[in-house]
Design a protein around this motif. Structure first.
Motif, mmCIF file in Angstrom:
data_model
loop_
_atom_site.group_PDB
_atom_site.id
_atom_site.type_symbol
_atom_site.label_atom_id
_atom_site.label_comp_id
_atom_site.label_asym_id
_atom_site.label_seq_id
_atom_site.Cartn_x
_atom_site.Cartn_y
_atom_site.Cartn_z
ATOM 1 N N GLN A 236 19.148 -0.204 -3.763
ATOM 2 C CA GLN A 236 20.283 -0.457 -4.652
ATOM 3 C C GLN A 236 19.872 -0.520 -6.114
ATOM 4 O O GLN A 236 20.691 -0.290 -7.016
ATOM 5 C CB GLN A 236 20.994 -1.752 -4.250
ATOM 6 C CG GLN A 236 20.138 -3.000 -4.342
ATOM 7 C CD GLN A 236 20.875 -4.250 -3.890
ATOM 8 O OE1 GLN A 236 22.121 -4.285 -3.915
ATOM 9 N NE2 GLN A 236 20.137 -5.273 -3.486
ATOM 10 N N ASP A 237 18.603 -0.831 -6.390
ATOM 11 C CA ASP A 237 18.111 -0.908 -7.768
ATOM 12 C C ASP A 237 17.294 0.316 -8.160
ATOM 13 O O ASP A 237 16.471 0.253 -9.079
ATOM 14 C CB ASP A 237 17.265 -2.178 -7.955
ATOM 15 C CG ASP A 237 18.107 -3.441 -7.836
ATOM 16 O OD1 ASP A 237 19.160 -3.496 -8.503
ATOM 17 O OD2 ASP A 237 17.725 -4.347 -7.076
ATOM 18 N N ASP A 326 22.763 -0.914 5.057
ATOM 19 C CA ASP A 326 23.324 -2.065 4.345
ATOM 20 C C ASP A 326 22.327 -2.736 3.419
ATOM 21 O O ASP A 326 22.712 -3.311 2.407
ATOM 22 C CB ASP A 326 23.852 -3.098 5.359
ATOM 23 C CG ASP A 326 25.119 -2.623 6.053
ATOM 24 O OD1 ASP A 326 25.875 -1.840 5.432
ATOM 25 O OD2 ASP A 326 25.342 -3.025 7.204
ATOM 26 N N ASP A 327 21.035 -2.662 3.772
ATOM 27 C CA ASP A 327 20.051 -3.360 2.953
ATOM 28 C C ASP A 327 18.643 -2.866 3.280
ATOM 29 O O ASP A 327 18.454 -2.004 4.145
ATOM 30 C CB ASP A 327 20.142 -4.876 3.162
ATOM 31 C CG ASP A 327 20.106 -5.291 4.631
ATOM 32 O OD1 ASP A 327 19.501 -4.553 5.442
ATOM 33 O OD2 ASP A 327 20.668 -6.342 4.974
ATOM 34 N N ASP A 350 13.108 -2.806 -8.316
ATOM 35 C CA ASP A 350 12.945 -4.190 -7.876
ATOM 36 C C ASP A 350 11.545 -4.361 -7.282
ATOM 37 O O ASP A 350 11.266 -3.896 -6.174
ATOM 38 C CB ASP A 350 14.021 -4.514 -6.835
ATOM 39 C CG ASP A 350 13.993 -5.969 -6.371
ATOM 40 O OD1 ASP A 350 12.948 -6.633 -6.547
ATOM 41 O OD2 ASP A 350 15.009 -6.425 -5.815
ATOM 42 N N THR A 351 10.678 -5.069 -8.001
ATOM 43 C CA THR A 351 9.293 -5.242 -7.556
ATOM 44 C C THR A 351 9.215 -5.956 -6.211
ATOM 45 O O THR A 351 8.418 -5.582 -5.341
ATOM 46 C CB THR A 351 8.480 -6.017 -8.606
ATOM 47 O OG1 THR A 351 8.494 -5.275 -9.834
ATOM 48 C CG2 THR A 351 7.038 -6.228 -8.156
ATOM 49 N N ALA A 352 10.030 -6.986 -6.043
ATOM 50 C CA ALA A 352 9.995 -7.751 -4.790
ATOM 51 C C ALA A 352 10.385 -6.864 -3.605
ATOM 52 O O ALA A 352 9.753 -6.914 -2.540
ATOM 53 C CB ALA A 352 10.919 -8.960 -4.885
ATOM 54 N N ALA A 353 11.425 -6.052 -3.792
ATOM 55 C CA ALA A 353 11.845 -5.150 -2.712
ATOM 56 C C ALA A 353 10.744 -4.141 -2.412
ATOM 57 O O ALA A 353 10.459 -3.837 -1.246
ATOM 58 C CB ALA A 353 13.136 -4.438 -3.100
ATOM 59 N N ALA A 354 10.128 -3.612 -3.464
ATOM 60 C CA ALA A 354 9.052 -2.637 -3.266
ATOM 61 C C ALA A 354 7.891 -3.243 -2.501
ATOM 62 O O ALA A 354 7.358 -2.628 -1.565
ATOM 63 C CB ALA A 354 8.576 -2.105 -4.614
ATOM 64 N N GLU A 355 7.474 -4.434 -2.885
ATOM 65 C CA GLU A 355 6.339 -5.068 -2.220
ATOM 66 C C GLU A 355 6.661 -5.384 -0.765
ATOM 67 O O GLU A 355 5.798 -5.266 0.114
ATOM 68 C CB GLU A 355 5.924 -6.340 -2.968
ATOM 69 C CG GLU A 355 5.334 -6.087 -4.350
ATOM 70 C CD GLU A 355 4.069 -5.246 -4.303
ATOM 71 O OE1 GLU A 355 3.362 -5.257 -3.271
ATOM 72 O OE2 GLU A 355 3.787 -4.545 -5.296
ATOM 73 N N PHE A 357 8.679 -3.642 1.144
ATOM 74 C CA PHE A 357 8.605 -2.344 1.816
ATOM 75 C C PHE A 357 7.149 -1.950 2.058
ATOM 76 O O PHE A 357 6.769 -1.569 3.169
ATOM 77 C CB PHE A 357 9.305 -1.294 0.951
ATOM 78 C CG PHE A 357 9.383 0.083 1.564
ATOM 79 C CD1 PHE A 357 10.491 0.475 2.285
ATOM 80 C CD2 PHE A 357 8.344 0.997 1.398
ATOM 81 C CE1 PHE A 357 10.580 1.739 2.841
ATOM 82 C CE2 PHE A 357 8.419 2.264 1.950
ATOM 83 C CZ PHE A 357 9.534 2.638 2.665
ATOM 84 N N LEU A 358 6.312 -2.048 1.031
ATOM 85 C CA LEU A 358 4.914 -1.658 1.155
ATOM 86 C C LEU A 358 4.174 -2.509 2.176
ATOM 87 O O LEU A 358 3.283 -2.019 2.882
ATOM 88 C CB LEU A 358 4.220 -1.764 -0.207
ATOM 89 C CG LEU A 358 4.766 -0.869 -1.325
ATOM 90 C CD1 LEU A 358 4.052 -1.160 -2.641
ATOM 91 C CD2 LEU A 358 4.640 0.609 -0.970
ATOM 92 N N ASN A 359 4.541 -3.780 2.283
ATOM 93 C CA ASN A 359 3.865 -4.688 3.213
ATOM 94 C C ASN A 359 4.368 -4.545 4.646
ATOM 95 O O ASN A 359 3.589 -4.683 5.597
ATOM 96 C CB ASN A 359 4.051 -6.136 2.765
ATOM 97 C CG ASN A 359 3.263 -6.466 1.513
ATOM 98 O OD1 ASN A 359 2.213 -5.875 1.255
ATOM 99 N ND2 ASN A 359 3.759 -7.405 0.719
ATOM 100 N N GLU A 360 5.646 -4.246 4.822
ATOM 101 C CA GLU A 360 6.236 -4.298 6.153
ATOM 102 C C GLU A 360 6.332 -2.951 6.853
ATOM 103 O O GLU A 360 6.431 -2.902 8.085
ATOM 104 C CB GLU A 360 7.630 -4.944 6.086
ATOM 105 C CG GLU A 360 7.584 -6.406 5.680
ATOM 106 C CD GLU A 360 8.958 -7.068 5.712
ATOM 107 O OE1 GLU A 360 9.896 -6.475 6.303
ATOM 108 O OE2 GLU A 360 9.093 -8.171 5.139
ATOM 109 N N VAL A 361 6.321 -1.862 6.126
ATOM 110 C CA VAL A 361 6.375 -0.543 6.766
ATOM 111 C C VAL A 361 4.976 -0.185 7.254
ATOM 112 O O VAL A 361 4.031 -0.061 6.463
ATOM 113 C CB VAL A 361 6.911 0.530 5.798
ATOM 114 C CG1 VAL A 361 6.781 1.923 6.422
ATOM 115 C CG2 VAL A 361 8.365 0.240 5.448
ATOM 116 N N ASP A 362 4.844 -0.031 8.558
ATOM 117 C CA ASP A 362 3.534 0.168 9.178
ATOM 118 C C ASP A 362 3.230 1.657 9.311
ATOM 119 O O ASP A 362 3.214 2.224 10.402
ATOM 120 C CB ASP A 362 3.503 -0.509 10.550
ATOM 121 C CG ASP A 362 2.147 -0.404 11.225
ATOM 122 O OD1 ASP A 362 1.144 -0.215 10.506
ATOM 123 O OD2 ASP A 362 2.090 -0.492 12.459
ATOM 124 N N SER A 363 2.992 2.306 8.173
ATOM 125 C CA SER A 363 2.661 3.726 8.159
ATOM 126 C C SER A 363 1.314 3.938 7.498
ATOM 127 O O SER A 363 0.816 3.068 6.773
ATOM 128 C CB SER A 363 3.745 4.522 7.417
ATOM 129 O OG SER A 363 4.976 4.438 8.115
#
Length: 419
Positions: A236-237, A326-327, A350-355, A357-363
């Motif tokens: 969204q950002d 949705d999110d 959004d730095t928090a959203a990016a971090e 994503f980077l931490n939780e996506v297991d790729s």
């Protein structure tokens, strides 16, 4: 000679060559790599002629435009292959490097040192440039290599392998350091996978059926270079102009490669604005959009309905699946459920959203505000790559030189005995 006898003889020669390769200095290996690069350029007309016969047959067999692009060689592509080899020659040789060292209380000096793996088997499809990319990385790290390319590129692969053998042997490489299985017989794949007496590691690159065949028969470790169901999530950002450029680049630049974008996820808050813009540009570039209900409503009849199979599809073509979420949490959940753990990106300010994503996506590779097309050994500074591993052990992501070594412990003492 039977096919099994032929494959066994290739393995025996590779094992002998690997022992000689392991003795070569970094300078000697680098000189041989430069000789190989020169030989490819010198033999470019013959390689292109061989490639033309492969292309003609592939067109008759109805290969897609994307697959034909993967197969096609030109003077410019061969020059790029040679430059890639020269760049590998300039890289530091990891063999012999000390990873760690320590001294025990009893005075024993323990060193953890990088060494060649030995003989590496590589089974791949379509792209003849893999013949040189994979082989030179193996040679740089002191490994002999046995290559088995796809039937659609047999003439191209044979011509490239012959050039490499000539260029390498003229500069001191063992004659059998690089060998190509000279048959399209599918049993060759099984026979290679069962040849643990001679092959230490096998690397399959290609479709699901090829990898499953190798895994089911392999008697040695396998590093899988599986399909790439790569995602871009537009938050969204996000800067929507940036998001559009990243999406277009990821889908259109080279749709027939494993790091191309296959699924686009868009936050509902920006879906209308973003999809009106990006959707129009994708369609203008010939991309077929397969969307969920929200996407189809926004694009107003300019997309096809997405099925459940579309979310796991590696199209390798100008097709993209699109879903409105949705999110961020839903985007991550979608990637975890349908992705292939290859390359996934978030576009956001959004730095928090990016971090998150980077931490939780297991790729193997995850991106913030950048195209998934950068998942590549050359782009990572590795010179070239043997492939993109979607495994977690022993290598993950683009496999460069370090990933083609193992290690041993070298211990020096002065008479210590265990009490």
């Amino acid at each position: 000679m039977t096919l099994q006898d032929q494959i066994t003889e290739i393995g025996r020669k590779a094992r002998a060559a690997s022992r000689e390769l392991a003795k070569l200095s970094a300078d000697a290996k680098n000189a041989a790599l430069r000789g190989i690069a020169d030989a490819l350029v010198e033999r470019a007309p013959a390689i292109i002629e061989a490639n033309a016969s492969d292309l003609e047959r592939a067109e008759k067999n109805g290969l897609s435009k994307a697959m034909l692009d993967r197969l096609r060689l030109s003077k410019e592509r061969i020059t790029a292959m040679a430059e890639g080899i020269r760049s590998v020659a300039e890289l530091d040789d990891p063999v012999g490097k000390t990873i760690d060292r320590w001294t025990r209380p009893n005075g024993l000096q323990i060193n953890k040192v990088r060494t060649p793996i030995g003989v590496i088997g590589i089974i791949y499809e379509s792209r003849p440039n893999v013949t040189s990319d994979a082989a030179v990385l193996c040679l740089k790290t002191g490994n002999a290599v046995i290559l088995r390319g796809g039937s659609e590129a047999i003439n191209s692969n044979l011509a490239i392998a012959e050039a490499m053998q000539a260029g390498g042997s003229a500069h001191g490489l063992p004659a059998d350091a690089v060998q190509l299985i000279p048959t399209t017989d599918r049993d060759a794949v099984r026979l290679m996978a069962e040849m643990d007496r001679y092959i230490d590691l096998i690397v399959p690159r290609g479709g699901h059926q090829l990898i499953e065949t190798v895994v089911s028969h392999a008697r040695m470790p396998v590093i899988k270079h599986y399909h790439g169901v790569c995602h871009v999530y537009v938050d969204q950002d996000a800067d929507l102009d940036m998001a559009t450029e990243i999406t277009i680049n990821g889908k259109v630049q080279r749709p027939g490669v494993c790091n191309a974008v296959e699924t686009l996820l868009v936050h509902r808050a920006v879906a209308q604005l973003f999809l009106e813009k990006a959707g129009a540009e994708l369609i203008a570039k010939g991309v077929e959009i397969r969307g969920d209900e929200a996407t189809r409503a926004i694009l107003n009849g300019k997309s096809q309905p997405a099925t459940e199979e579309d979310w796991t599809a590696e199209y390798l073509d100008l097709i993209i699946s699109v879903k409105v979420v949705d999110d961020l949490a839903e985007a991550i959940e979608h990637i975890e459920k349908y992705g292939s753990h290859h390359s996934d990106a978030i576009v956001t300010a959004d730095t928090a959203a990016a971090e998150q994503f980077l931490n939780e996506v297991d790729s193997a590779t995850v991106y913030w505000n950048a195209s998934t097309r950068f998942t590549d050994g050359g782009e990572f500074g590795f010179g070239a790559e043997i492939g993109i591993s979607t495994d977690k052990l022993h290598a993950r992501g683009p496999m460069g030189l370090d990933e083609l070594t193992t290690y041993k412990y070298v211990i020096r003492g002065d008479g210590q005995i265990r009490k």
